[in-house]
Design a protein around this motif. Structure first.
Motif: not given
Length: 814
Positions: A179-181, A130-134, A185-190
Motif C-alpha cells: 500500500v503506497i499512500p 522512483a516516481e511511485l515511491l516519491l 494520505q487520503e488515497l492509496d495505491r496498491y
C-alpha cells in the motif's frame, strides 16, 4: 532512480499497511530478520553475458567485449558490493550490464528495481519506481519488513534450495501487495510485487544436510512451521549471491475491489462504524477521488428506506437526518425516482438542475454539489440504495457509473446478508420473547414445517399436523402478590380523591373573578363524590370518577383559562399536579405499579438464572407469565428430548430445585420490600402431580395447553389454589414468607418431606412443617398441603450440585 534510494538499515518509520489477499499466516518460529547470508553481486549477470557471448557471438560478442573492457577498469563490480555508491560511480557500465534486465524500450513505462537476494533495499530502478515511491513521501519506506513478508521471502529462499540441492519443485505463488499512500494520505495505491531469482546463485557454506524423501514430504506438509525448516535446513549453511529483479504492477482497482469484498462479505455481515470508514476509504481509492462520501441505506419490509437506524450500514445517506426530522420529503425527489425506476442516477452539478426541491436545497446546504445513486438489487429485488456524494461539481458523472458496476453487486450482497442476519435476530427474539415455541420443542415444529413443505410440493395443499407431547411430568409454581387488587384500588381511590380536592381548590380560586353559578354547583357535586368515595369504593367507581373529571371539570377549567388569561396561574398549577400518562393524578397508582414491576422483575430474574443452569442438566419445556406476580410452568419427559435417555431422577431434581427457587424468590422479595414505595408481599405455592400428562399445541391460540380429562383437572387446581383456604378456617393456604406445597397423594408428600428435610439442614427453610387440609374447591376435592416458612434472614448455604442430585435420586425409594 538513484542507487541506494532506500536502505533497510536505518528505516525509522513503521512499515506500510499490507493487505494479505491470498495468505495470512501466523507462522511459528519466524525470526526477526532474514536469516540467510546474502551478498549483492553483479557476477551472475556478468556470467550471463559471458555465456551468451560464447553461445551467440554474432549477437552478443561486441557488447560482451565492451563490458569486459569496462570491468577491467572497475574490477570491484565483479565482487560482492556493499557500498552501493560504487554503482553510481560506474553508472554507464551498470546500464550496459542491465540491458537484459531493463530493455531500453521498457525503461520509461515499466516499474522494475533491483534488490539484494530476497532483500528489501531498492538498489536501482526505473524512473517510474522512483516516481511511485516519491508519491508516498516518507510514508513508504523499505517495504518487506513485517512478519508476513519476511515469512514469504524465507519460503522463496527455501524453494530455491530445494530445487538446487534436492531436485524438489516447491509449488509457491505468494504475491506481496503493498500500500503506497499519496502525498496527502487520503488515497492509496496498491502495488503487486513479483521477484525473479534468475540472477541469484546459491553456495553451500557447510555440508548440505541429507534429507530422505519422507523428511522432505514432512517439511512440505508443515510449511507454516518455520522453526522446523530452520532446524532441518539451517540458514547459515547456505549463502545467496546476486540480486533479485522486482517487478511492480499497479493493481489498485483489483485490490480495492477485493478489500471491499473482504470487509463487507467475510465479517459475518457485521459492518461496524470502523469497518464502514474502511469501506469509504476503499471506495475513494477505487475512484481515485478523496472527496467522495459514501452513503448506504437498506430497504425495509414495507419497501421504504430505513431512516430509523443509527448504524451506517443501514442508513448513512446525506439526507438521513433531514428526513427523520421531517425537514425534507422524498416524494417527487430524484431519490424516489431512482428507487422507483430502479436505475443508476448521476447528477454532475446540483446547481444546474431543472428545479431545486427541498432535497436539493438540503444537499447544497451540506456542501454537496455532485451525487450518484445506485439502487442495489439482489436476486431481482431492490434491497438498498448506494449514494456517492462530492463537494466538487462534475466529480460524479455517466462514466463513473461504469466503474460503479464493478462493486454494486458486492454492496447488494452485503446489504442482503445484513438484512438476513437482522431478520434472523428478530425472529430469534420473537421466538424467545413473544411466542410459545420454546427451544426445547423447536425441533418438533421444524419437523412439522418440513412435512408441510413436502406435502405442499407433492399434493398442492397441506394442513398442519398436530403437535403434542405425551407422558410429561408437570411442575407448577406461583408467586402471587398478596392483596394486589386491594392495593391497586386503594391507590386509585386515594389518587382520584386528591385529584378532586385539587380541582375544587382551583375552581374556588377562580370563582371570585368569574360570576358563574355553575362553578358552585360543580363544587357541590365534587364534595358529594369525595364524601361518598371516602366511605365506600365499588366496581365502576374508578371509571365514573375519571369520566366526571375528563368531561366536566377539565373542559370548564380549559374554557376559563382561554376566556380569562389572568386566571391561568391557579389553573396551570392544577394541571401541572394532575398531569400524567392517563390524564389523571396517578401518583399512588404509579407507585403501586412500579413496586409490582420491580417484584415481578426480581422473581423473573431468579427463574431465568435457574433456567440457564437447569436446561443444561436436562432439557425441558419452561414458560412463565407475569400478572400480579409471576407463575411458571415446567414440563419434563422423554417425548420432549427423544435423543436423550430420560429418568425420573431428572423430575425429582427439578422438584427440589423448584423449592430452592421459591426460597430464593422469598428472600429476594423480602430484601426488596424495604426499598419499595408500596411494601407488597408475595405468597408462593407449588403444585405436585406425580401422574404424567399430555400437552398439545393449540393452533387457534398459538400456545400449548393440556390434553385429556385428568390434565384439565390439573389446570383447574392451578387457577384456584392461590385463593384456597384451610378446611378448618378462613385462612388462605398461601401466606407471605411461606411455601405451600399442594398435593393429592400420600406418596407425593413422602417425596417432598425428604426435600424439606434437606433444605432445612441447608438453611433454606425453618424447622416446622404444617400439614393442612384444603377446603373443597369447585370441581376439585381431597387436596392437601404442606406449608413451611422460608429462612428469610440467615444466608442459605448453596449445597453442591452433586448433593442436590443425590437427594433427588434418593427422594423416592426404588
Amino acid at each position: 532512480m538513484k542507487p541506494d534510494q532506500h536502505e533497510e538499515a536505518g528505516a525509522a518509520a513503521p512499515a506500510p499497511r499490507l493487505y494479505r489477499l491470498l495468505f495470512n499466516p501466523t507462522a511459528a518460529g519466524v525470526p526477526s530478520v532474514f536469516p540467510f547470508p546474502t551478498d549483492f553481486s553483479l557476477l551472475p549477470l556478468i556470467e550471463h553475458w559471458r555465456r551468451k557471448a560464447h553461445e551467440e557471438p554474432d549477437a552478443y560478442g561486441a557488447a560482451a567485449e565492451a563490458i569486459e573492457a569496462r570491468l577491467a577498469q572497475a574490477p570491484a563490480l565483479a565482487q560482492p558490493i556493499r557500498d552501493f555508491g560504487l554503482l553510481h560511480e560506474h553508472q554507464e557500465t551498470l546500464e550496459l550490464l542491465l540491458k537484459p534486465v531493463f530493455p531500453r524500450q521498457e525503461w520509461l513505462k515499466e516499474l522494475r528495481a533491483l534488490t539484494s537476494p530476497f532483500g528489501t533495499s531498492l538498489v536501482y530502478g526505473t524512473p517510474g519506481v522512483a516516481e511511485l515511491l516519491l508519491s508516498g513521501k516518507d510514508a513508504f519506506l523499505p517495504f518487506w519488513l513485517n512478519e508476513t513478508t519476511l515469512y514469504t521471502r524465507m519460503l522463496y529462499a527455501y524453494k530455491a534450495i530445494l530445487h538446487t540441492y534436492y531436485d524438489v519443485a516447491m509449488q509457491l505463488d505468494q504475491p506481496v501487495i503493498l500500500v503506497i499512500p499519496d502525498a496527502g494520505q487520503e488515497l492509496d495505491r496498491y502495488i503487486k510485487l513479483n521477484a525473479s531469482s534468475q540472477y541469484i546463485s546459491i553456495r553451500n557454506r557447510q555440508p548440505v544436510p541429507a534429507l530422505s524423501t519422507e523428511e522432505l514430504k514432512h517439511l512440505l506438509h508443515h510449511i507454516d512451521d518455520m522453526a522446523l525448516w530452520m532446524d532441518r535446513l539451517p540458514p547459515e549453511h547456505f549463502e545467496f549471491v546476486g540480486f533479485s529483479v522486482v517487478s511492480l504492477v499497479d493493481v489498485t482497482n483489483e485490490v480495492a475491489t477485493a478489500s471491499l469484498k473482504d470487509i463487507l462479505l467475510t465479517s459475518d455481515a457485521n459492518v461496524t462504524e470502523e469497518n464502514f470508514d474502511r469501506v469509504q476509504r476503499e471506495v475513494r481509492t477505487l475512484f481515485r477521488n478523496p472527496r467522495l462520501q459514501l452513503g448506504l441505506a437498506s430497504i425495509q419490509g414495507n419497501g421504504a428506506l430505513n431512516f430509523r437506524s443509527e448504524r451506517k450500514i443501514w442508513n448513512s445517506l446525506q439526507i438521513r437526518d433531514a428526513v427523520r426530522e421531517g425537514a425534507v420529503d422524498l416524494r417527487g425527489s430524484f431519490y424516489e425516482q431512482a428507487l422507483r425506476e430502479g436505475r443508476l442516477t448521476a447528477i454532475e452539478d446540483l446547481r444546474e438542475g431543472p428545479s431545486e426541491t427541498p432535497v436539493e436545497a438540503h444537499l447544497l446546504a451540506r456542501g454537496v454539489r455532485s451525487v450518484l445513486l445506485a439502487p442495489l438489487r439482489y436476486e431481482g429485488r431492490v434491497v438498498g440504495l448506494l449514494e456517492l456524494a462530492s463537494s466538487q461539481p462534475g466529480d460524479l458523472h455517466a462514466l463513473t457509473l461504469l466503474k460503479l458496476k464493478q462493486i454494486e453487486s458486492i454492496f447488494a450482497l452485503a446489504i442482503h446478508q445484513n438484512l438476513e442476519r437482522f431478520e434472523n435476530r428478530v425472529e430469534s427474539i420473537i421466538q424467545e420473547t413473544y411466542t410459545a415455541i420454546h427451544p426445547t420443542v423447536a425441533w418438533r415444529f421444524r419437523e412439522a414445517a418440513i412435512v408441510m413443505l413436502e406435502r405442499q410440493k407433492h399434493q398442492g395443499v397441506s394442513h398442519p399436523e398436530p403437535i403434542f407431547f405425551p407422558d410429561l411430568y408437570p411442575l407448577y409454581g406461583s408467586a402471587d402478590i398478596r392483596g394486589s387488587s386491594r392495593h391497586r384500588n386503594e391507590a386509585v381511590r386515594t389518587d382520584l380523591i386528591e385529584h378532586l380536592e385539587l380541582a375544587r381548590a382551583a375552581l374556588v380560586s377562580v370563582r371570585a373573578a368569574v360570576p358563574l353559578t355553575l362553578i358552585d354547583e360543580l363544587c357541590h357535586r365534587i364534595g358529594q363524590r369525595m364524601e361518598r368515595r371516602q366511605q365506600d369504593w365499588s366496581t365502576g367507581d374508578e371509571s365514573e370518577m375519571a369520566d366526571f373529571i375528563r368531561r366536566e371539570i377539565n373542559p370548564l377549567l380549559d374554557l376559563l383559562r382561554q376566556e380569562h388569561p389572568a386566571l391561568a396561574p391557579p389553573i396551570d398549577a392544577y394541571c401541572a399536579r394532575t398531569r400524567s400518562e392517563v390524564g389523571l393524578l396517578a401518583k399512588r397508582r404509579r407507585a403501586y405499579e412500579v413496586s409490582l414491576q420491580r417484584i415481578n422483575a426480581a422473581i423473573s430474574e431468579v427463574l431465568e438464572q435457574e433456567q440457564a443452569e437447569l436446561q443444561g442438566i436436562y432439557p425441558h419445556y419452561f414458560e412463565k407469565h407475569e400478572t400480579d406476580g409471576v407463575e411458571h410452568m415446567i414440563y419434563v419427559g422423554a417425548s420432549l428430548v427423544p435423543d436423550r435417555t430420560f429418568d425420573l431422577v431428572y423430575v425429582r431434581n427439578l422438584r427440589l430445585r423448584q423449592l430452592m427457587m421459591c426460597c430464593e424468590i422469598a428472600r429476594r422479595v423480602h430484601r426488596l420490600k424495604r426499598t419499595l414505595e408500596v411494601p407488597l408481599e408475595v405468597a408462593q405455592a407449588v403444585l405436585v402431580q406425580d401422574v404424567p400428562l399430555t400437552i398439545r399445541f393449540r393452533l387457534a391460540e398459538k400456545k400449548f395447553d393440556v390434553d385429556g380429562a385428568y390434565s384439565i383437572r390439573y389446570e383447574i387446581v392451578k387457577k384456584r389454589i392461590d385463593k384456597a383456604c384451610r378446611n378448618d378456617s378462613d385462612e388462605r393456604v398461601t401466606q407471605p414468607g411461606r411455601i405451600a406445597i399442594i398435593y393429592s397423594l400420600d406418596k407425593e408428600a413422602e417425596e417432598y418431606f425428604r426435600y424439606l428435610d434437606f433444605l432445612q439442614a441447608s438453611g433454606y427453610l425453618k424447622e416446622d412443617v404444617e400439614p393442612l387440609e384444603i377446603e373443597e374447591l369447585p370441581g376439585v376435592s381431597r387436596l392437601k398441603a404442606l406449608r413451611v416458612a422460608v429462612n428469610l434472614h440467615a444466608p442459605a448455604k448453596q449445597p453442591p450440585a452433586k448433593d442436590v442430585m443425590k437427594v433427588a435420586a434418593q427422594a423416592v425409594p426404588a
